[in-house]
Design a protein around this motif. Structure first.
Motif, PDB file in Angstrom:
ATOM      1  N   PHE A  11     -13.068 -16.528   9.637  1.00 14.83           N
ATOM      2  CA  PHE A  11     -12.142 -16.927   8.583  1.00 14.83           C
ATOM      3  C   PHE A  11     -12.144 -18.437   8.445  1.00 14.83           C
ATOM      4  O   PHE A  11     -12.651 -19.160   9.311  1.00 14.83           O
ATOM      5  CB  PHE A  11     -10.724 -16.404   8.862  1.00 14.83           C
ATOM      6  CG  PHE A  11     -10.017 -17.102   9.990  1.00 14.83           C
ATOM      7  CD1 PHE A  11      -9.252 -18.240   9.751  1.00 14.83           C
ATOM      8  CD2 PHE A  11     -10.114 -16.616  11.287  1.00 14.83           C
ATOM      9  CE1 PHE A  11      -8.596 -18.884  10.791  1.00 14.83           C
ATOM     10  CE2 PHE A  11      -9.454 -17.266  12.324  1.00 14.83           C
ATOM     11  CZ  PHE A  11      -8.704 -18.396  12.076  1.00 14.83           C
ATOM     12  N   LEU A  25      -9.522 -21.770   7.184  1.00 11.09           N
ATOM     13  CA  LEU A  25      -8.155 -22.159   6.853  1.00 11.09           C
ATOM     14  C   LEU A  25      -8.186 -23.590   6.347  1.00 11.09           C
ATOM     15  O   LEU A  25      -8.723 -24.475   7.011  1.00 11.09           O
ATOM     16  CB  LEU A  25      -7.254 -22.048   8.087  1.00 11.09           C
ATOM     17  CG  LEU A  25      -5.826 -22.570   7.927  1.00 11.09           C
ATOM     18  CD1 LEU A  25      -5.066 -21.788   6.874  1.00 11.09           C
ATOM     19  CD2 LEU A  25      -5.095 -22.501   9.257  1.00 11.09           C
ATOM     20  N   LEU A  77      -1.006 -20.291   7.732  1.00 10.26           N
ATOM     21  CA  LEU A  77      -1.677 -18.994   7.840  1.00 10.26           C
ATOM     22  C   LEU A  77      -0.926 -18.117   8.836  1.00 10.26           C
ATOM     23  O   LEU A  77      -0.514 -18.585   9.890  1.00 10.26           O
ATOM     24  CB  LEU A  77      -3.118 -19.181   8.338  1.00 10.26           C
ATOM     25  CG  LEU A  77      -3.870 -17.901   8.712  1.00 10.26           C
ATOM     26  CD1 LEU A  77      -4.346 -17.168   7.479  1.00 10.26           C
ATOM     27  CD2 LEU A  77      -5.035 -18.195   9.642  1.00 10.26           C
ATOM     28  N   ILE A 106      -1.396 -14.644  11.100  1.00  7.81           N
ATOM     29  CA  ILE A 106      -2.234 -13.531  11.536  1.00  7.81           C
ATOM     30  C   ILE A 106      -1.281 -12.395  11.861  1.00  7.81           C
ATOM     31  O   ILE A 106      -0.452 -12.490  12.757  1.00  7.81           O
ATOM     32  CB  ILE A 106      -3.076 -13.900  12.766  1.00  7.81           C
ATOM     33  CG1 ILE A 106      -3.911 -15.150  12.476  1.00  7.81           C
ATOM     34  CG2 ILE A 106      -3.979 -12.739  13.154  1.00  7.81           C
ATOM     35  CD1 ILE A 106      -4.699 -15.650  13.668  1.00  7.81           C
ATOM     36  N   LYS A 131      -4.625 -10.180  17.674  1.00  7.82           N
ATOM     37  CA  LYS A 131      -4.160 -11.399  17.009  1.00  7.82           C
ATOM     38  C   LYS A 131      -3.817 -12.504  18.002  1.00  7.82           C
ATOM     39  O   LYS A 131      -4.160 -13.665  17.799  1.00  7.82           O
ATOM     40  CB  LYS A 131      -2.958 -11.085  16.110  1.00  7.82           C
ATOM     41  CG  LYS A 131      -1.777 -10.435  16.816  1.00  7.82           C
ATOM     42  CD  LYS A 131      -0.719 -10.031  15.804  1.00  7.82           C
ATOM     43  CE  LYS A 131       0.598  -9.645  16.440  1.00  7.82           C
ATOM     44  NZ  LYS A 131       0.554  -8.562  17.416  1.00  7.82           N
ATOM     45  N   ASN A 154      -1.033 -17.889   3.346  1.00 10.39           N
ATOM     46  CA  ASN A 154      -2.236 -17.085   3.507  1.00 10.39           C
ATOM     47  C   ASN A 154      -2.016 -16.152   4.686  1.00 10.39           C
ATOM     48  O   ASN A 154      -1.398 -16.546   5.664  1.00 10.39           O
ATOM     49  CB  ASN A 154      -3.404 -18.037   3.797  1.00 10.39           C
ATOM     50  CG  ASN A 154      -4.731 -17.451   3.394  1.00 10.39           C
ATOM     51  OD1 ASN A 154      -5.355 -16.770   4.193  1.00 10.39           O
ATOM     52  ND2 ASN A 154      -5.152 -17.697   2.171  1.00 10.39           N
ATOM     53  N   ILE A 161      -3.779 -13.114   7.309  1.00  9.95           N
ATOM     54  CA  ILE A 161      -4.889 -12.308   7.802  1.00  9.95           C
ATOM     55  C   ILE A 161      -4.275 -11.077   8.451  1.00  9.95           C
ATOM     56  O   ILE A 161      -3.385 -11.206   9.283  1.00  9.95           O
ATOM     57  CB  ILE A 161      -5.728 -13.086   8.839  1.00  9.95           C
ATOM     58  CG1 ILE A 161      -6.601 -14.134   8.136  1.00  9.95           C
ATOM     59  CG2 ILE A 161      -6.582 -12.142   9.669  1.00  9.95           C
ATOM     60  CD1 ILE A 161      -7.401 -14.989   9.084  1.00  9.95           C
ATOM     61  N   ILE A 174     -10.706  -8.274  11.590  1.00 11.21           N
ATOM     62  CA  ILE A 174      -9.932  -8.767  10.457  1.00 11.21           C
ATOM     63  C   ILE A 174     -10.052  -7.745   9.340  1.00 11.21           C
ATOM     64  O   ILE A 174     -11.148  -7.417   8.893  1.00 11.21           O
ATOM     65  CB  ILE A 174     -10.447 -10.149  10.006  1.00 11.21           C
ATOM     66  CG1 ILE A 174     -10.121 -11.186  11.077  1.00 11.21           C
ATOM     67  CG2 ILE A 174      -9.821 -10.540   8.669  1.00 11.21           C
ATOM     68  CD1 ILE A 174     -10.548 -12.604  10.724  1.00 11.21           C
ATOM     69  N   GLN A 228      -8.213  -7.854   6.310  1.00 15.74           N
ATOM     70  CA  GLN A 228      -8.152  -8.500   5.002  1.00 15.74           C
ATOM     71  C   GLN A 228      -7.539  -9.879   5.166  1.00 15.74           C
ATOM     72  O   GLN A 228      -6.647 -10.080   5.977  1.00 15.74           O
ATOM     73  CB  GLN A 228      -7.292  -7.663   4.035  1.00 15.74           C
ATOM     74  CG  GLN A 228      -7.322  -8.175   2.610  1.00 15.74           C
ATOM     75  CD  GLN A 228      -6.637  -7.227   1.633  1.00 15.74           C
ATOM     76  OE1 GLN A 228      -6.200  -6.146   2.011  1.00 15.74           O
ATOM     77  NE2 GLN A 228      -6.537  -7.646   0.381  1.00 15.74           N
ATOM     78  N   GLN A 229      -8.052 -10.844   4.384  1.00 15.45           N
ATOM     79  CA  GLN A 229      -7.404 -12.146   4.319  1.00 15.45           C
ATOM     80  C   GLN A 229      -7.077 -12.431   2.860  1.00 15.45           C
ATOM     81  O   GLN A 229      -7.956 -12.342   1.995  1.00 15.45           O
ATOM     82  CB  GLN A 229      -8.317 -13.254   4.869  1.00 15.45           C
ATOM     83  CG  GLN A 229      -7.680 -14.637   4.752  1.00 15.45           C
ATOM     84  CD  GLN A 229      -8.542 -15.738   5.349  1.00 15.45           C
ATOM     85  OE1 GLN A 229      -9.701 -15.528   5.675  1.00 15.45           O
ATOM     86  NE2 GLN A 229      -7.961 -16.924   5.506  1.00 15.45           N
TER      87      GLN A 229
END
Lengths: 375, 321
Positions: A40, A42, A48, A50, A58, A219, A221, A228, A230-231
């Motif tokens: 990912f 950032l 962000l 998670i 995570k 944002n 994740i 992962i 989806q982000q």
């Protein structure tokens, strides 16, 4: 004031510099992949989160970014520089821990001064900087208190000040709000957001609380099983989940199994359920459809539903009073007994429907997502 | 479904198991012997035996105080009739006893310092290691000497450190002539440290366990290397354990008998050895008792000073200083 400016900045300044980049990061705990090929990016100054259930990897991902654990494969860069060889105390990362991990033998001010002393800041500036950051977290005047003389919320604030006082490149939050009661948690979520906007520090937050993720983040994740899933930005993530896990983890979704038709809809028995395909699948394959509880309309008759792409009859099998709304569980015979959970806001009379009542359900095509389940 | 008869059903004829009946009878007897209204005193009743045991010791101390006030009549080998402070004067004026007391205190101080220095990393690794094999090995190694006892351990050191022992043989391999490792002051301190290490580790381990791992992780994320983290976080947070262990090791070392007797070979007497000599060699009970009381006072004063400066540590049972 500053909040608005920072918020505008984050909306207009793009493309931005990348602050954190993880490429194909994997953590193999003797055959168990805690984190599996996670990549990912950032941008600088972004918040962000998670998000994932416990055991989703995570926290492991966060600990690798902090440098407490070394990934078995892949690379992590912070501000363009690979950090894999750097121990935690050589990375410019402030972290707020789940149990806060404040130093009980020091006062609040000594706790905040600790990173400045360890990082060899100019001793003459330390006191001023400590005061400045205690003010930032609204603890001005509390510097001489011992940690055990502070309330839970105040301890949270000391932990935040301590993690930010040396102006790190990156702020990491390891579920620091998980142990708080709901009111305090919601207050601290807004505090994290305010402080993050004021300082513009790039932040990564780890949580299993979907509400927290949606409230605080730019944002998100979503992780599950070390991967992962989806982000995306909060609204997009909520509106357009890419797979059944994300659809089920955020919000309350009901699922229906069926077979794909040639035009991208789903067939259950003789009935064709219209929906929006979330990925590509061939006609005739097994598919899974998801729809959120608040996107289903409920009424006594089909006519009373108004305009809906899809209308069905069902039988109420359970009613749950949730305070600001009522949740109904509705069984739909036409969909081979699939159950739907429906939120019903009914300002006038709570409990309009009862168990056993026949009701009409309706939704719009774009709100029903169809996934190939083995995605 | 089989019918379960109610408790009051007259059809239910059964006997409770024997063990239940015995326990019930015991409970009934106890209720009569020690009724519920006595329960506030139960704690006191339970510590009575221990209090009696300690009380006996205090009684002995009074008797000793009495006998310390009589000198030995060298002609009749009987204690003098009159009360006198002569024994205390003898002890205070004697250069030999002055040396013995200084030596004991100095050795106890050195023993505390070296024992804590060695015990802290040992306990730290034992508590923090993620490998259960390492932890168990460290524990077994720690407990083995307990099963051997002080005298046998001291004898083992005599063999190892002797002129033909392992230590000197090893030195011989690198071309160093055998040197006298025994019967001197360092040998006694060495023996004491070796003897005290398990006590200190066992007292430090709980104090270190009480420090959350996350606190150290936090220190490292805030920019502290392991040395800074140890100095600014682990040691201050382990302070109660260090004080508790230091007090125990210090008092045990100050009053030790076997190590100075065996590894000192008579040339490195501690106070306990001097007392032994008076009681069992010269049979001068009065002088021995005077020395013993001085040791009690000396130890109490040192412990008192340490507690008033640093607090009682883990010995304070969580009470505030």
């Amino acid at each position: 004031m500053t909040n608005q400016i920072a918020a505008q900045n984050s909306a207009t300044q793009s493309p931005r510099e990348v602050a954190v980049r993880a490429s194909h990061v994997t953590m193999d705990f003797g055959g168990v992949l805690a984190v599996n090929d996670a990549s990912f990016e950032l941008e600088k100054g972004r918040f962000l989160t998670i998000l994932g259930p416990s055991g989703s990897g995570k926290t492991t991902l966060l600990r690798m970014i902090a440098g407490f654990q070394k990934q078995t494969a892949g690379e992590i860069t912070i501000n363009g520089k690979p950090v894999d060889a750097a121990p935690p105390h050589r990375r410019s990362i402030g972290m707020v821990f789940q149990k806060l991990a404040l130093f009980p033998h020091m006062t609040a001010a000594e706790n905040v001064a600790f990173p400045l002393k360890m990082r060899r800041f100019n001793p003459r500036q330390i006191a001023g900087r400590v005061d400045q950051f205690l003010d930032l977290v609204k603890l001005g005047g509390y510097g001489n208190r011992r940690i055990n003389e502070l309330s839970g919320g105040q301890q949270q604030r000391v932990a935040i000040a301590r993690a930010l006082v040396f102006e790190p490149d990156l702020l990491l939050l390891d579920e620091p709000l998980a142990a708080l009661d709901v009111k305090l948690r919601e207050e601290m979520q807004l505090e994290f957001r305010r402080i993050q906007h004021e300082l513009g520090v790039t932040t990564i937050n780890v949580t299993h609380d979907q509400r927290e993720a949606l409230v605080v983040s730019d944002n998100i994740i979503v992780m599950d099983g070390g991967r992962i899933q989806q982000q995306a930005e909060p609204v997009e993530l909520y509106r357009a989940p890419e797979n059944p896990f994300v659809a089920g983890f955020l919000g309350l979704s009901s699922f229906v199994e069926g077979t794909a038709t040639a035009d991208g809809n789903m067939q259950v028995g003789d009935l064709v359920v219209q929906g929006e395909p979330a990925d590509d699948f061939a006609a005739g394959t097994k598919v899974l459809a998801a729809i959120r509880a608040e996107q289903i309309r409920l009424a006594g008759t089909r006519e009373a539903l108004g305009n809906c792409d899809m209308k069905l009859e069902g039988r109420v099998s359970d009613t749950i009073f949730e305070g600001e709304r009522q949740m109904y569980v509705v069984e739909v015979g036409a969909l081979s007994g699939a159950t739907f959970r429906v939120y019903h806001h009914d300002p006038d009379s709570f409990g309009l429907f009862h168990v056993g009542d026949t009701v009409a359900l309706g939704w719009n095509r774009r709100d029903l997502k169809i996934f190939s389940p083995a995605a | 479904m089989p019918e379960i008869p109610s408790k009051d059903d007259p059809r239910t004829t059964f006997r409770y198991p024997l063990r239940w009946r015995i326990m019930d009878a015991l409970n009934n007897g106890l209720d009569r012997f020690w009724p519920a209204r006595m329960s506030p005193y139960t704690g006191w009743a339970l510590i009575m035996p221990a209090l009696l045991l300690v009380g006996l010791l205090v009684l002995g101390l009074f008797e000793m105080a009495e006998s310390s006030l009589h000198t030995l009549d060298r002609a009749t080998f009987l204690p003098s009739e009159a009360y006198t402070l002569e024994n205390y004067q003898t002890v205070i004026e004697s250069a030999t006893y002055g040396r013995v007391v200084t030596r004991s205190v100095f050795a106890a101080g050195l023993t505390v310092f070296f024992t804590l220095l060695l015990a802290l990393p040992y306990a730290y690794i034992m508590v923090r290691t993620t490998s259960s094999v390492v932890r168990k090995t460290l524990l077994v190694v720690l407990f083995l000497p307990f099963f051997i006892g002080q005298v046998v351990r001291a004898y083992g050191l005599l063999i190892i450190l002797g002129t033909t022992g392992v230590a000197n043989n090893a030195l011989g391999l690198v071309g160093i002539e055998p040197i006298r490792l025994l019967f001197n002051f360092p040998a006694v301190v060495f023996g004491l440290v070796q003897y005290m290490l398990p006590f200190a580790v066992l007292m430090l381990a709980p104090a270190l366990t009480a420090i959350p791992r996350e606190t150290e992780t936090a220190a490292s994320s805030l920019g502290a290397n392991w040395l800074q983290s140890f100095r600014h976080v682990v040691i201050p947070m382990a302070k109660p354990g260090l004080i508790g262990a230091g007090l125990v090791v210090g008092t045990l070392a100050l009053t030790d008998f076997a190590m100075p007797a065996m590894l000192g070979g008579g040339s490195q007497d501690f106070i306990a050895n001097a007392i032994y000599d008076q009681f069992f060699r010269t049979a001068d009970q009065g002088l021995g008792a005077a020395l013993a009381l001085l040791l009690v006072v000396l130890g109490s004063v040192i412990v008192g000073v340490v507690i008033s400066i640093f607090g009682a540590g883990t010995l304070g049972m969580g009470g505030k200083k």
